[in-house]
Scaffold this motif. Structure first.
Motif, PDB file in Angstrom:
ATOM      1  N   GLU A 187       0.602  -1.165   0.083  1.00 23.32           N
ATOM      2  CA  GLU A 187      -0.194   0.042  -0.022  1.00 23.32           C
ATOM      3  C   GLU A 187       0.840   1.345  -0.195  1.00 23.32           C
ATOM      4  N   ILE A 188       1.737   1.301   0.804  1.00 22.89           N
ATOM      5  CA  ILE A 188       2.999   2.371   0.802  1.00 22.89           C
ATOM      6  C   ILE A 188       3.573   2.337  -0.364  1.00 22.89           C
ATOM      7  N   MET A 189       4.151   1.471  -1.257  1.00 19.31           N
ATOM      8  CA  MET A 189       4.648   1.549  -2.424  1.00 19.31           C
ATOM      9  C   MET A 189       3.766   1.920  -3.478  1.00 19.31           C
ATOM     10  N   MET A 190       2.538   1.780  -3.400  1.00 20.37           N
ATOM     11  CA  MET A 190       1.452   2.162  -4.357  1.00 20.37           C
ATOM     12  C   MET A 190       1.417   3.624  -4.275  1.00 20.37           C
ATOM     13  N   VAL A 191       1.292   4.190  -3.205  1.00 22.11           N
ATOM     14  CA  VAL A 191       1.274   5.591  -2.871  1.00 22.11           C
ATOM     15  C   VAL A 191       2.394   6.326  -3.660  1.00 22.11           C
ATOM     16  N   TRP A 230      -3.108   4.411  10.683  1.00 22.95           N
ATOM     17  CA  TRP A 230      -1.658   4.322  11.535  1.00 22.95           C
ATOM     18  C   TRP A 230      -1.226   5.539  12.173  1.00 22.95           C
ATOM     19  N   VAL A 231      -0.495   5.493  13.092  1.00 23.50           N
ATOM     20  CA  VAL A 231       0.198   6.776  13.656  1.00 23.50           C
ATOM     21  C   VAL A 231       1.498   6.878  12.771  1.00 23.50           C
ATOM     22  N   LEU A 232       2.239   8.064  12.959  1.00 24.28           N
ATOM     23  CA  LEU A 232       3.338   7.951  12.302  1.00 24.28           C
ATOM     24  C   LEU A 232       4.483   7.522  12.532  1.00 24.28           C
ATOM     25  N   SER A 233       4.609   6.811  13.760  1.00 22.46           N
ATOM     26  CA  SER A 233       5.766   6.091  14.188  1.00 22.46           C
ATOM     27  C   SER A 233       5.425   4.797  13.327  1.00 22.46           C
ATOM     28  N   THR A 234       4.362   4.380  13.192  1.00 23.04           N
ATOM     29  CA  THR A 234       4.302   2.978  12.356  1.00 23.04           C
ATOM     30  C   THR A 234       4.512   3.240  11.080  1.00 23.04           C
ATOM     31  N   THR A 264       7.682   1.237   8.937  1.00 22.42           N
ATOM     32  CA  THR A 264       7.394   0.508   7.717  1.00 22.42           C
ATOM     33  C   THR A 264       8.245   0.954   6.685  1.00 22.42           C
ATOM     34  N   LEU A 265       8.490   2.409   6.551  1.00 21.11           N
ATOM     35  CA  LEU A 265       9.276   2.950   5.603  1.00 21.11           C
ATOM     36  C   LEU A 265      10.905   2.680   5.844  1.00 21.11           C
TER      37      LEU A 265
END
Length: 131
Positions: free
Chosen positions: A14-18, A41-45, A49-50
Motif C-alpha cells: 500500500e505504501i509503495m502504491m502511494v 496508522w500513527v506516524l511512528s508505525t 515500515t518505511l
C-alpha cells in the motif's frame, strides 16, 4: 531485472502504491494522508515500515533538507513483473493457460474478458511481426 527483489507485505505494498502513484518524492505525512481510511496508522508505525522498505531496497529517503522525502527505488512495472512470474510459477506451474482456465472456470472472467485477452494477444503478435 533484479532477481533479488523481495516480496512486499500488504501494508508495504500500500505504501509503495502511494509512492508509485506520485510523480515526485513525497513526505511521510503525505503517505499517511493517502493511506487514511485504509490504515489507521500513527506516524511512528509508518516510519517503521518505511525504514523496513528502505532496508529491503524499495525506498529511498532524501534527508538533505529538514523534511524527509521518500521515493521508490523499484518501479511498479518491475515489481509487478517479478510478482506475476512468481505467482504464475507457484500456483499454476508456470502455465498461463492453467491460470486463465482457472479464472474462467471460477467465473472470475467472462467471454468479454476473453475477447479482450484475444485482442491483446493479436496486438502483441502484430507488434512482434513488425519489429
Amino acid at each position: 531485472m533484479k532477481e533479488k527483489i523481495k516480496r512486499l507485505g500488504d501494508a508495504e505494498l500500500e505504501i509503495m502504491m502511494v509512492l508509485w502513484n506520485s510523480s515526485e518524492p513525497v513526505t511521510s505525512n503525505y503517505i499517511l494522508e493517502q493511506l487514511r481510511g485504509r490504515r489507521n496508522w500513527v506516524l511512528s508505525t509508518l516510519m517503521t515500515t518505511l525504514a523496513r522498505l528502505s532496508d529491503k531496497g524499495f525506498v529511498y529517503c532524501d534527508r538533505s533538507t529538514r523534511t524527509n522525502y521518500y521515493s521508490a527505488l523499484i518501479s511498479a512495472r518491475e515489481y509487478k513483473a517479478k510478482e506475476s512470474r512468481s505467482f504464475l510459477e507457484r500456483l499454476y506451474g508456470n502455465s498461463l493457460q492453467n491460470f486463465v482456465a482457472s479464472l474462467y472456470e471460477s467465473n472470475t472472467i467472462d467471454e468479454d474478458d476473453l475477447s479482450e485477452l484475444r485482442k491483446l494477444i493479436d496486438d502483441i503478435e502484430r507488434r512482434n511481426k513488425n519489429d
